[in-house]
Write a protein that holds these residues in place. Structure first.
Motif, short mmCIF file in Angstrom:
data_model
loop_
_atom_site.label_atom_id
_atom_site.label_comp_id
_atom_site.label_asym_id
_atom_site.label_seq_id
_atom_site.Cartn_x
_atom_site.Cartn_y
_atom_site.Cartn_z
N ALA A 157 -26.65 15.53 42.89
CA ALA A 157 -27.36 15.18 41.67
C ALA A 157 -28.79 14.81 42.00
O ALA A 157 -29.05 14.10 42.99
CB ALA A 157 -26.68 14.01 40.97
N ASN A 158 -29.71 15.30 41.18
CA ASN A 158 -31.09 14.88 41.36
C ASN A 158 -31.22 13.41 40.96
O ASN A 158 -30.61 12.97 39.98
CB ASN A 158 -32.03 15.75 40.53
CG ASN A 158 -33.48 15.51 40.88
OD1 ASN A 158 -34.17 14.76 40.21
ND2 ASN A 158 -33.94 16.14 41.95
N ASN A 159 -31.99 12.67 41.73
CA ASN A 159 -32.09 11.23 41.49
C ASN A 159 -33.00 10.85 40.33
O ASN A 159 -33.16 9.67 40.03
CB ASN A 159 -32.56 10.53 42.77
CG ASN A 159 -31.50 10.56 43.86
OD1 ASN A 159 -30.30 10.49 43.57
ND2 ASN A 159 -31.91 10.69 45.11
N VAL A 161 -33.22 10.70 36.59
CA VAL A 161 -32.26 10.73 35.49
C VAL A 161 -32.98 10.51 34.17
O VAL A 161 -33.83 9.62 34.05
CB VAL A 161 -31.16 9.67 35.69
CG1 VAL A 161 -30.19 9.68 34.52
CG2 VAL A 161 -30.42 9.90 37.00
N GLY A 197 -24.50 13.60 32.31
CA GLY A 197 -25.12 12.62 33.18
C GLY A 197 -26.62 12.54 33.05
O GLY A 197 -27.25 11.67 33.65
N ASN A 198 -27.23 13.49 32.31
CA ASN A 198 -28.68 13.53 32.12
C ASN A 198 -29.45 13.71 33.44
O ASN A 198 -30.43 13.01 33.72
CB ASN A 198 -29.19 12.28 31.39
CG ASN A 198 -28.83 12.28 29.92
OD1 ASN A 198 -28.81 13.33 29.27
ND2 ASN A 198 -28.54 11.11 29.38
N TYR A 199 -28.97 14.63 34.27
CA TYR A 199 -29.68 14.96 35.50
C TYR A 199 -29.45 16.42 35.85
O TYR A 199 -28.51 17.05 35.37
CB TYR A 199 -29.23 14.06 36.66
CG TYR A 199 -27.74 13.97 36.86
CD1 TYR A 199 -27.00 15.02 37.41
CD2 TYR A 199 -27.04 12.81 36.51
CE1 TYR A 199 -25.63 14.93 37.60
CE2 TYR A 199 -25.67 12.71 36.70
CZ TYR A 199 -24.97 13.78 37.24
OH TYR A 199 -23.61 13.69 37.41
N GLN A 201 -28.25 19.21 38.41
CA GLN A 201 -27.14 19.16 39.37
C GLN A 201 -27.04 20.51 40.07
O GLN A 201 -27.18 21.56 39.44
CB GLN A 201 -25.85 18.85 38.62
CG GLN A 201 -24.68 18.44 39.48
CD GLN A 201 -23.52 17.91 38.64
OE1 GLN A 201 -23.34 18.30 37.49
NE2 GLN A 201 -22.75 17.00 39.19
#
Length: 227
Positions: A157-159, A161, A197-199, A201
């Motif tokens: 996951a990209n950090n 968000v 998750g609003n990121y 991936q």
């Protein structure tokens, strides 16, 4: 610069520079599935030497679709479109896109135009500028995941968000390469914006465990108002 045209806004950001073109959106639209692929043809070829930056917004109505490749079609001076592919035949790539280049395309009958020393148009007040919203190359390994029909995979996951705005897109060009893994070639990589998750991936599907460090591909987001 020693001479030329330069415009600076109230926040001291350079908005026009006669030596450096800004990133402008040339074409935009929606993409629809043809099986697990989506084929987009530009209204006319993009004539830059470098390929365009392709930004997409995978549809929130199909949040589970994972994209494993994007190919810009054509060649230097004549980029004709692009092809998206998803990981599974059950995935039907659907969403919005725009193509952008570091150049301008004359679209107005009047306004401000600026040409470089080599006669290339580098600024057109009628061209649509790309509005960058956020960028990050920091990723966290999420471990083993199960993704629908694809079964076991690995995810990062990209950090950075935050929810995706209705006119916001991510650049898919950096995700056309694989993920490093032990004792073999790179595994196929998949990417999507995770609306739950609003990121952003990324995924790897392989029988061999990948390295927990997936590298540092750039997650770059931009808005195209009105789309």
């Amino acid at each position: 610069m020693s001479y030329g045209l330069e415009a600076i806004n109230d926040n001291s950001y350079v908005q026009i520079d006669s030596e450096t073109p800004r990133l402008c959106a040339i074409y935009n639209g929606i993409y629809l599935p043809s099986g697990r692929f989506s084929y987009v043809t530009f209204p006319s070829p993009i004539t830059t030497a470098e390929p365009p930056c392709i930004f997409i917004q995978n549809s929130p109505t199909r949040p589970g679709d994972i994209y494993n490749s994007m190919t810009v079609n054509g060649g230097p001076g004549a980029w004709t479109g692009f092809t998206l592919a998803t990981n599974n035949i059950a995935y039907l790539p659907t969403g919005k896109w725009f193509a952008a280049v570091f150049a301008s395309r004359s679209t107005s009958e009047y306004g401000i135009f600026c040409w470089a020393g080599d006669t290339k148009l580098i600024y057109d007040s009628g061209a649509v500028p790309v509005i960058f919203t956020r960028a990050s190359h920091s990723w966290s390994y999420q471990g083993v995941v199960v993704v629908g029909e694809l079964g076991q995979g690995y995810a990062w996951a990209n950090n950075m968000v935050g929810p995706l705005l209705s006119d916001e897109y991510f650049m898919i060009n950096p995700f056309s390469r694989g993920v490093l893994q032990y004792h073999t070639t790179a595994a196929e990589r998949g990417v999507r914006f995770n609306y739950g998750g609003n990121y952003l991936q990324i995924y790897s599907f392989s029988a061999i465990s990948p390295w927990t460090n997936a590298g540092a591909p750039g997650a770059v987001f931009a808005r195209l108002p009105g789309t």
